[in-house]
Design a protein around this motif. Structure first.
Motif, PDB file in Angstrom:
ATOM      1  N   VAL A 156      -0.038  16.831   0.948  1.00  0.00           N
ATOM      2  CA  VAL A 156       0.624  15.634   1.473  1.00  0.00           C
ATOM      3  C   VAL A 156       0.769  14.618   0.351  1.00  0.00           C
ATOM      4  O   VAL A 156       0.245  14.801  -0.756  1.00  0.00           O
ATOM      5  N   THR A 202      -0.231   9.191   2.508  1.00  0.00           N
ATOM      6  CA  THR A 202      -0.728   9.784   3.757  1.00  0.00           C
ATOM      7  C   THR A 202      -2.248   9.809   3.769  1.00  0.00           C
ATOM      8  O   THR A 202      -2.880   9.542   4.798  1.00  0.00           O
ATOM      9  N   SER A 246      -4.512   7.710   6.342  1.00  0.00           N
ATOM     10  CA  SER A 246      -5.409   8.536   7.150  1.00  0.00           C
ATOM     11  C   SER A 246      -6.866   8.148   6.946  1.00  0.00           C
ATOM     12  O   SER A 246      -7.714   8.403   7.808  1.00  0.00           O
ATOM     13  N   LYS A 257       2.898   9.490   9.419  1.00  0.00           N
ATOM     14  CA  LYS A 257       2.156  10.750   9.440  1.00  0.00           C
ATOM     15  C   LYS A 257       0.707  10.516   9.045  1.00  0.00           C
ATOM     16  O   LYS A 257       0.421   9.886   8.023  1.00  0.00           O
ATOM     17  N   ILE A 312      -3.234  12.646   8.832  1.00  0.00           N
ATOM     18  CA  ILE A 312      -3.846  13.974   8.819  1.00  0.00           C
ATOM     19  C   ILE A 312      -5.341  13.853   9.077  1.00  0.00           C
ATOM     20  O   ILE A 312      -5.926  12.770   8.951  1.00  0.00           O
TER      21      ILE A 312
END
Length: 297
Positions: free
Chosen positions: A220, A224, A228, A253, A255
């Motif tokens: 990624v 991200t 995250s 997004k 994760i």
């Protein structure tokens, strides 16, 4: 820990973990940014009277077509309005063209007049005014909270509060972990919202070796990983900001990070500590706020 999508406030309301921040977003750009963010799935928008873009944020919400009740909207009481809390509330509601706020924050525990510290007014009294408005207008205020409060400030506030802040919004990222604030707020049921998750202007953490290594491991982008970092921790929400469609979409997004990932990210603060929003940046260290030395950790 796995990434989560919402946290429960001490009011019982659900607050989406991921929100669109609008600090430094120009009015002519933020309207489209808010509209696009909501169209692709964001349901949490953060602004402030001091940002000078509440009107355009409200317009973006309307243009998105997303029903207001599906959106968690936050704005903030400006420093110059500590003595006029009700007036400030009404001004924000009018600018945003909404009948209520999901969350209203005291932007800083720093009353000001004409750009200087107002030493005649205690910010605790401002909080008491916010409490009164929260109780008087439940249809206008769903929750109230603070921003930029250290443990010292919270320890002064909570014994005098009749309403415990639902949220404390602070600068928080791997180079400014604020573990003491996280621990204190978590124990007392106060949600932390992390602003400047990429390290603020210039996004300096995107080039950090540890961040890049973890990003490569998960295939990624570094952003991200940094977003995250907050989404994988209980009791935290996070506000990435952008007015660019590609970045707004990419920032949506998150994760799952491993415990080892989080440990490595925590360690960055030990050797590369910095914060964007300190007294040197604000100039407030010279404006009569001696307590603000806490910002220079």
């Amino acid at each position: 820990m796995p990434a989560h999508t919402s946290v429960k406030l001490n009011t019982g309301a659900e607050m989406p973990v991921l929100g669109l921040g609008t600090w430094q977003s120009k009015p002519e750009q933020v309207r489209g940014a808010v509209q696009y963010a909501l169209e692709i799935g964001y349901r949490h928008i953060d602004t402030a009277a001091a940002y000078g873009n509440e009107k355009e944020v409200g317009e973006g919400i309307k243009l998105s077509g997303v029903p207001r009740e599906q959106i968690f909207l936050t704005t903030k009481l400006p420093n110059e309005k500590h003595k006029q809390a009700e007036e400030a509330l009404e001004e924000s509601l009018k600018a945003l063209d909404t009948t209520y706020l999901d969350l209203w924050l005291m932007h800083w525990p720093a009353p000001m007049i004409g750009g200087k510290a107002d030493k005649t007014h205690d910010w605790i009294d401002t909080w008491k005014s916010m409490e009164e408005l929260y109780k008087k207008y439940p249809e206008k205020l769903k929750a109230i909270g603070v921003s930029n409060c250290s443990v010292d400030f919270l320890e002064r506030l909570l014994p005098q509060a009749t309403v415990i802040p639902a949220v404390n919004q602070v600068e928080l990222h791997p180079s400014c972990t604020q573990h003491d604030v996280v621990e204190y707020c978590t124990k007392r049921g106060i949600v932390l919202t992390a602003y400047s998750p990429l390290g603020s202007e210039g996004s300096p953490l995107l080039s950090n070796h540890t961040v890049k290594k973890i990003a490569h491991k998960h295939n990624v982008q570094p952003a991200t990983v940094l977003i995250s970092y907050a989404a994988n921790r209980p009791n935290l929400t996070v506000l990435p900001k952008s007015v660019t469609k590609e970045r707004i979409a990419a920032n949506f997004k998150v994760i799952d990070l491993t415990d080892e990932d989080l440990k490595e990210l925590h360690k960055i603060d030990e050797t590369e500590h910095f914060r964007a929003c300190g007294p040197e940046w604000t100039g407030w260290g010279h404006l009569g706020f001696p307590d603000f030395k806490f910002l220079a950790k």
